[in-house]
Design a protein around this motif. Structure first.
Motif, PDB file in Angstrom:
ATOM      1  N   GLU A 123      25.687 -28.518   3.325  1.00  0.00           N
ATOM      2  CA  GLU A 123      25.935 -29.253   2.030  1.00  0.00           C
ATOM      3  C   GLU A 123      25.649 -30.844   2.067  1.00  0.00           C
ATOM      4  OE1 GLU A 123      26.196 -27.800  -1.024  1.00  0.00           O
ATOM      5  OE2 GLU A 123      25.324 -26.096   0.248  1.00  0.00           O
TER       6      GLU A 123
ATOM      7  N   THR B 130      23.678 -34.278   3.325  1.00  0.00           N
ATOM      8  CA  THR B 130      22.236 -34.500   3.420  1.00  0.00           C
ATOM      9  C   THR B 130      21.686 -34.670   4.963  1.00  0.00           C
ATOM     10  OG1 THR B 130      22.644 -37.131   3.487  1.00  0.00           O
ATOM     11  CG2 THR B 130      22.372 -36.043   1.454  1.00  0.00           C
TER      12      THR B 130
ATOM     13  N   LYS C 134      17.556 -35.118   1.347  1.00  0.00           N
ATOM     14  CA  LYS C 134      17.524 -33.655   0.685  1.00  0.00           C
ATOM     15  C   LYS C 134      18.962 -33.176   1.497  1.00  0.00           C
ATOM     16  CE  LYS C 134      12.640 -33.103   0.340  1.00  0.00           C
ATOM     17  NZ  LYS C 134      11.652 -32.439   0.900  1.00  0.00           N
ATOM     18  N   LYS C 135      19.498 -32.048   1.139  1.00  0.00           N
ATOM     19  CA  LYS C 135      20.590 -31.299   1.696  1.00  0.00           C
ATOM     20  C   LYS C 135      19.843 -30.626   2.681  1.00  0.00           C
ATOM     21  CE  LYS C 135      23.773 -30.647  -1.965  1.00  0.00           C
ATOM     22  NZ  LYS C 135      24.580 -29.618  -2.717  1.00  0.00           N
TER      23      LYS C 135
ATOM     24  N   SER D 198      19.935 -27.720   3.951  1.00  0.00           N
ATOM     25  CA  SER D 198      19.417 -26.421   3.842  1.00  0.00           C
ATOM     26  C   SER D 198      18.417 -26.352   3.150  1.00  0.00           C
ATOM     27  CB  SER D 198      20.701 -25.614   2.961  1.00  0.00           C
ATOM     28  OG  SER D 198      20.869 -26.326   1.979  1.00  0.00           O
TER      29      SER D 198
END
Length: 226
Positions: free
Chosen positions: A98, A100, A139-140, A142
């Motif tokens: 969750e 970055t 970006k996360k 994941s």
């Protein structure tokens, strides 16, 4: 200059019965050396890495890292030492999904709390550039590919300028293309940044291209191949 020295390491497991897992293990690693530890399952290689990384202290013998004897230090002292001197790259990247990409890389340095946040941020961005994942920093974790996640994990391992990077099957979850990429990153870190790397691996090709192979059988080092 010596980066790590292990002297007469013995380790026992006692459950379900007594088992002598590491037997009189001694070796040294020079600064900037890229070493792989190989052996069949049960040979003791992962147990050895766990001791060298100071996560397990139940052994006899002594371990020194970067000129400091870590054997006998308290758990709090070891936690601080690990964060400052050892970088970890595991088979699974262990990024916080969750958070970055940038936050994941910055985390160990923020925890160490030795530099201003802005300086840590710049260092993290430089490492993401070095590892060819710049552009994904917001970006996360994941939301990027497996190969990219492992490169982010390497950036995180480097953020505190550790004396040693320890890898436990660092390419175990990667395809051949990403395995080659990660190997080349390690090779570059050793040659250009004088980073010491010790990696446990089952990958014969990965091992064959390192500076030295330490081969283990039944808890003993049986050979060291340059």
């Amino acid at each position: 200059m010596q980066s790590l020295a292990a002297v007469n390491i013995n380790k026992y497991f006692y459950d379900p019965q007594e088992f002598h897992v590491l037997k009189e293990v001694s070796f040294e690693v020079k600064r900037g050396e890229f070493i792989s530890v190989v052996g069949k399952s049960g040979s003791g290689k992962s147990t050895l890495l766990y001791l060298l990384s100071t996560l397990d202290t139940a052994y006899t013998g002594s371990i020194a890292i970067n000129g400091t004897t870590v054997t006998g230090l308290t758990q709090n002292q070891l936690a601080t030492f690990r964060n400052e001197h050892i970088g970890f790259v595991f088979q699974f990247h262990y990024l916080l999904p969750e958070f970055t990409v940038l936050d994941n890389v910055m985390l160990p340095a923020l925890k160490l709390n030795k530099r201003p946040k802005e300086e840590i941020r710049e260092k993290a961005l430089d490492l993401l550039t070095l590892l060819d994942v710049r552009g994904h920093e917001h970006k996360k974790a994941s939301m990027i590919s497996g190969g990219q996640q492992q490169r982010v994990a390497i950036a995180r391992a480097l953020i505190n300028d550790p004396a040693i990077i320890m890898g436990d099957e660092p390419t175990g979850n990667l395809d051949s293309k990403n395995t080659k990429t990660v190997f080349n990153i390690f090779r570059q870190l050793a040659r250009e940044r004088n980073q010491t790397i010790i990696a446990v691996t089952h990958d014969d090709e990965f091992a064959a291209n390192c500076d030295r192979i330490i081969e283990m059988v039944d808890g003993r080092i049986i050979a060291q191949h340059p």
